[in-house]
Design a protein around this motif. Structure first.
Motif, PDB file in Angstrom:
ATOM      1  N   VAL A   1     -96.271 -43.784  17.310  1.00 54.60           N
ATOM      2  CA  VAL A   1     -95.171 -44.175  18.188  1.00 54.60           C
ATOM      3  C   VAL A   1     -94.312 -42.934  18.350  1.00 54.60           C
ATOM      4  O   VAL A   1     -93.772 -42.424  17.363  1.00 54.60           O
ATOM      5  CB  VAL A   1     -94.341 -45.330  17.592  1.00 54.60           C
ATOM      6  CG1 VAL A   1     -93.136 -45.628  18.468  1.00 54.60           C
ATOM      7  CG2 VAL A   1     -95.201 -46.576  17.413  1.00 54.60           C
ATOM      8  N   ALA A   2     -94.185 -42.411  19.567  1.00 46.53           N
ATOM      9  CA  ALA A   2     -93.554 -41.106  19.771  1.00 46.53           C
ATOM     10  C   ALA A   2     -92.509 -41.181  20.877  1.00 46.53           C
ATOM     11  O   ALA A   2     -92.829 -41.511  22.019  1.00 46.53           O
ATOM     12  CB  ALA A   2     -94.612 -40.062  20.121  1.00 46.53           C
ATOM     13  N   GLN A   3     -91.277 -40.854  20.519  1.00 46.53           N
ATOM     14  CA  GLN A   3     -90.227 -40.705  21.519  1.00 46.53           C
ATOM     15  C   GLN A   3     -90.363 -39.345  22.191  1.00 46.53           C
ATOM     16  O   GLN A   3     -90.770 -38.370  21.568  1.00 46.53           O
ATOM     17  CB  GLN A   3     -88.852 -40.844  20.870  1.00 46.53           C
ATOM     18  CG  GLN A   3     -88.579 -42.255  20.357  1.00 46.53           C
ATOM     19  CD  GLN A   3     -87.330 -42.329  19.509  1.00 46.53           C
ATOM     20  OE1 GLN A   3     -87.090 -41.440  18.680  1.00 46.53           O
ATOM     21  NE2 GLN A   3     -86.539 -43.389  19.672  1.00 46.53           N
ATOM     22  N   ARG A   4     -89.982 -39.285  23.471  1.00 47.60           N
ATOM     23  CA  ARG A   4     -90.248 -38.083  24.264  1.00 47.60           C
ATOM     24  C   ARG A   4     -88.966 -37.412  24.767  1.00 47.60           C
ATOM     25  O   ARG A   4     -88.963 -36.744  25.787  1.00 47.60           O
ATOM     26  CB  ARG A   4     -91.157 -38.435  25.440  1.00 47.60           C
ATOM     27  CG  ARG A   4     -92.448 -39.099  24.999  1.00 47.60           C
ATOM     28  CD  ARG A   4     -93.277 -39.576  26.166  1.00 47.60           C
ATOM     29  NE  ARG A   4     -93.984 -38.479  26.816  1.00 47.60           N
ATOM     30  CZ  ARG A   4     -94.697 -38.632  27.930  1.00 47.60           C
ATOM     31  NH1 ARG A   4     -94.786 -39.823  28.503  1.00 47.60           N
ATOM     32  NH2 ARG A   4     -95.306 -37.593  28.468  1.00 47.60           N
ATOM     33  N   GLY A   5     -87.871 -37.610  24.032  1.00 46.53           N
ATOM     34  CA  GLY A   5     -86.659 -36.875  24.347  1.00 46.53           C
ATOM     35  C   GLY A   5     -85.686 -37.583  25.259  1.00 46.53           C
ATOM     36  O   GLY A   5     -84.657 -37.017  25.626  1.00 46.53           O
ATOM     37  N   THR A   6     -85.970 -38.814  25.641  1.00 42.80           N
ATOM     38  CA  THR A   6     -85.076 -39.572  26.508  1.00 42.80           C
ATOM     39  C   THR A   6     -84.468 -40.738  25.731  1.00 42.80           C
ATOM     40  O   THR A   6     -84.920 -41.066  24.623  1.00 42.80           O
ATOM     41  CB  THR A   6     -85.827 -40.118  27.733  1.00 42.80           C
ATOM     42  OG1 THR A   6     -86.897 -40.970  27.287  1.00 42.80           O
ATOM     43  CG2 THR A   6     -86.409 -38.982  28.562  1.00 42.80           C
ATOM     44  N   ALA A   7     -83.462 -41.357  26.317  1.00 44.12           N
ATOM     45  CA  ALA A   7     -82.864 -42.544  25.695  1.00 44.12           C
ATOM     46  C   ALA A   7     -83.877 -43.683  25.710  1.00 44.12           C
ATOM     47  O   ALA A   7     -84.441 -44.010  26.750  1.00 44.12           O
ATOM     48  CB  ALA A   7     -81.602 -42.939  26.452  1.00 44.12           C
ATOM     49  N   THR A   8     -84.129 -44.277  24.558  1.00 45.90           N
ATOM     50  CA  THR A   8     -85.143 -45.330  24.441  1.00 45.90           C
ATOM     51  C   THR A   8     -84.594 -46.648  24.956  1.00 45.90           C
ATOM     52  O   THR A   8     -83.514 -47.091  24.572  1.00 45.90           O
ATOM     53  CB  THR A   8     -85.607 -45.472  22.986  1.00 45.90           C
ATOM     54  OG1 THR A   8     -86.079 -44.199  22.521  1.00 45.90           O
ATOM     55  CG2 THR A   8     -86.724 -46.493  22.858  1.00 45.90           C
ATOM     56  N   THR A   9     -85.360 -47.297  25.834  1.00 44.89           N
ATOM     57  CA  THR A   9     -84.939 -48.546  26.458  1.00 44.89           C
ATOM     58  C   THR A   9     -85.331 -49.742  25.598  1.00 44.89           C
ATOM     59  O   THR A   9     -86.157 -49.626  24.677  1.00 44.89           O
ATOM     60  CB  THR A   9     -85.580 -48.695  27.841  1.00 44.89           C
ATOM     61  OG1 THR A   9     -87.004 -48.865  27.665  1.00 44.89           O
ATOM     62  CG2 THR A   9     -85.319 -47.470  28.710  1.00 44.89           C
ATOM     63  N   PRO A  10     -84.775 -50.925  25.901  1.00 47.63           N
ATOM     64  CA  PRO A  10     -85.228 -52.121  25.176  1.00 47.63           C
ATOM     65  C   PRO A  10     -86.733 -52.331  25.261  1.00 47.63           C
ATOM     66  O   PRO A  10     -87.360 -52.712  24.269  1.00 47.63           O
ATOM     67  CB  PRO A  10     -84.443 -53.243  25.860  1.00 47.63           C
ATOM     68  CG  PRO A  10     -83.187 -52.588  26.327  1.00 47.63           C
ATOM     69  CD  PRO A  10     -83.599 -51.217  26.752  1.00 47.63           C
TER      70      PRO A  10
END
Length: 450
Positions: A299-308
């Motif tokens: 599971v990888a975030q890509r530098g943006t605000a994570t949405t619901p």
């Protein structure tokens, strides 16, 4: 569909399963006029005596049970004899403890058998739940068309759902939709955009992709995944504001680079996309890959605000990993959770809470690596307690320094000083017992990083 079966499976491995013949009254359970003659014509036209083939096979050496629909036989519809074959397939997968792979092309339940046909959906759902409880993966390939109960019960219930480009996919078939319905909503592409399926795969890549999924899903990596090594030799920051600037540098390696370096080539990291509730977050990348021949979910975030939708997707994927016994790697890189009005209406609070709980209660090991910004609860929701690492070009803070200044009514010029006060540098996180700083590989170390 036999051609597709031969194309996907290892040569000579497909073996049909034996299904006891069902005796039905003339023209079926509700006496539909001409039903027997219709079935006879369908058999003559297709060379098959029912709307599904079931058998055992191998994909890349991995044993599977295969279901393949025959759309030319009464539109691939589900009747009682179809249910018999599906039940045999599910039971065999459970007994042999192997994945179930469904190649779906169906118009839904068979109206010539009335409500007896519709009850086959309950039958399939019961056996699907048994595989789920046993920790056995279910994969679905959506061919054209995939509609009605076949989509809802076999396709939508699968752990991994991939579709062929342009396939018609939807609960409502083309002849029963509202007259003003947008046909674009009933396509594989629309289902991907709204988080209902994992990927669209062209026919020439289907065998490689499907083999990659079954291999990774059935060969879990032992223990907690090792944290990825930093992709730069950036030294530890001297100040808090330097840490923030390094993490926000647009040239810094992002999640895609880390995933590409971490997992084996070949099919590469394979997506697990969408929250299955109408949402997809392009700033979150989830999936499964092979490392040293063993499967790891990521599971990888890509530098943006994570949405619901992103948090719900993360929770779904981590729960799937727990059910199948696969360890998880999370890459943290977000300025925080999305906090605009749209996010609030979409349930930001419950979605974040669900992710915190899912990570905290996961029955499999989770390794987390902070690779950039770590903004407040949006970052911490994906951090494994006791096994979180940080690269030298990252930071994590209870709140972004600019927002902290706004709360404290401080002028912008005091933001750098406030960054130091927040103790957000990687080495500060280590001193606080929140994370461990991960080192660059020896071949990339410089005196500044020793």
């Amino acid at each position: 569909m036999r051609d597709l079966v031969r194309h996907l499976t290892d040569p000579g491995t497909f073996t049909p399963l034996t299904v006891a013949p069902r005796t039905q009254p003339a023209d079926g359970p509700i006496g539909w006029p001409g039903y027997d003659a219709t079935r006879a014509r369908a058999a003559q036209r297709t060379g098959e005596d029912e709307s599904v083939l079931v058998g055992t096979a191998e994909l890349g050496g991995v044993p599977v049970v295969l279901i393949s629909f025959v759309f030319g036989y009464l539109g691939g519809s589900l009747g009682e004899r179809t249910g018999d074959r599906l039940e045999t397939a599910y039971r065999t997968a459970l007994e042999r403890r192997v994945p179930l792979v469904s190649l779906i092309a169906t118009g839904g339940s068979r109206m010539q058998e009335g409500m007896r046909a519709l009850t086959q959906l309950q039958r399939v759902a019961r056996h699907s739940a048994a595989l789920r409880d046993a920790g056995l993966p279910q994969l679905a390939v959506l061919c054209d068309p995939t509609t009605g109960g076949g989509w809802a019960v076999l396709g939508g219930a699968a752990d991994v759902v991939i579709a062929l480009p342009g396939a018609q996919v939807g609960f409502a078939g083309s002849r029963v939709r509202p007259p003003d319905a947008d046909p674009a909503a009933y396509t594989a592409e629309s289902q991907l955009a709204t988080g209902q399926i994992d990927a669209i795969v062209p026919p020439e890549r289907l065998r490689t992709t499907l083999t990659g999924y079954v291999t990774a899903l059935t060969r879990p990596h032992p223990g907690a995944p090792p944290p990825p090594a930093p992709l730069t030799d950036t030294p530890l920051p001297q100040t808090g504001w330097a840490a923030v600037q390094a993490a926000r540098d647009p040239r810094r390696p992002r999640a895609d680079a880390y995933l590409g370096a971490y997992f084996e080539p070949g099919p590469g990291p394979l997506p697990l996309s969408g929250d299955r509730a109408g949402g997809q977050d392009p700033g979150l990348r989830c999936g499964i890959g092979l490392r040293a021949g063993r499967g790891i979910v990521y599971v990888a975030q890509r530098g943006t605000a994570t949405t619901p939708a992103g948090f719900r997707t993360a929770s779904r994927v981590i729960r799937l990993a727990g059910r199948l016994g696969l360890p998880v790697l999370t890459l943290i890189d977000t300025p925080g959770a999305a906090n605009d009005a749209r996010a609030e209406r979409a349930g930001a609070g419950p979605a974040i809470a669900e992710t915190f709980t899912t990570v905290a209660t996961a029955p499999v090991p989770i390794t987390s690596l902070l690779i950039g910004e770590g903004g407040s609860g949006g970052a911490m929701a994906l951090a494994a307690a006791g096994n979180t690492w940080a690269t030298p070009d990252s930071y994590c803070s209870v709140i972004a320094p600019e927002l902290a200044a706004a709360i404290l009514k401080l002028p912008p010029e005091q933001v750098p000083q406030l960054s130091d006060t927040l103790r957000l540098r990687p080495q500060d996180l280590a001193a606080l017992g929140v994370a461990t700083v991960v080192s660059a590989p020896p071949e990339r170390r410089t005196p500044d990083t020793e």
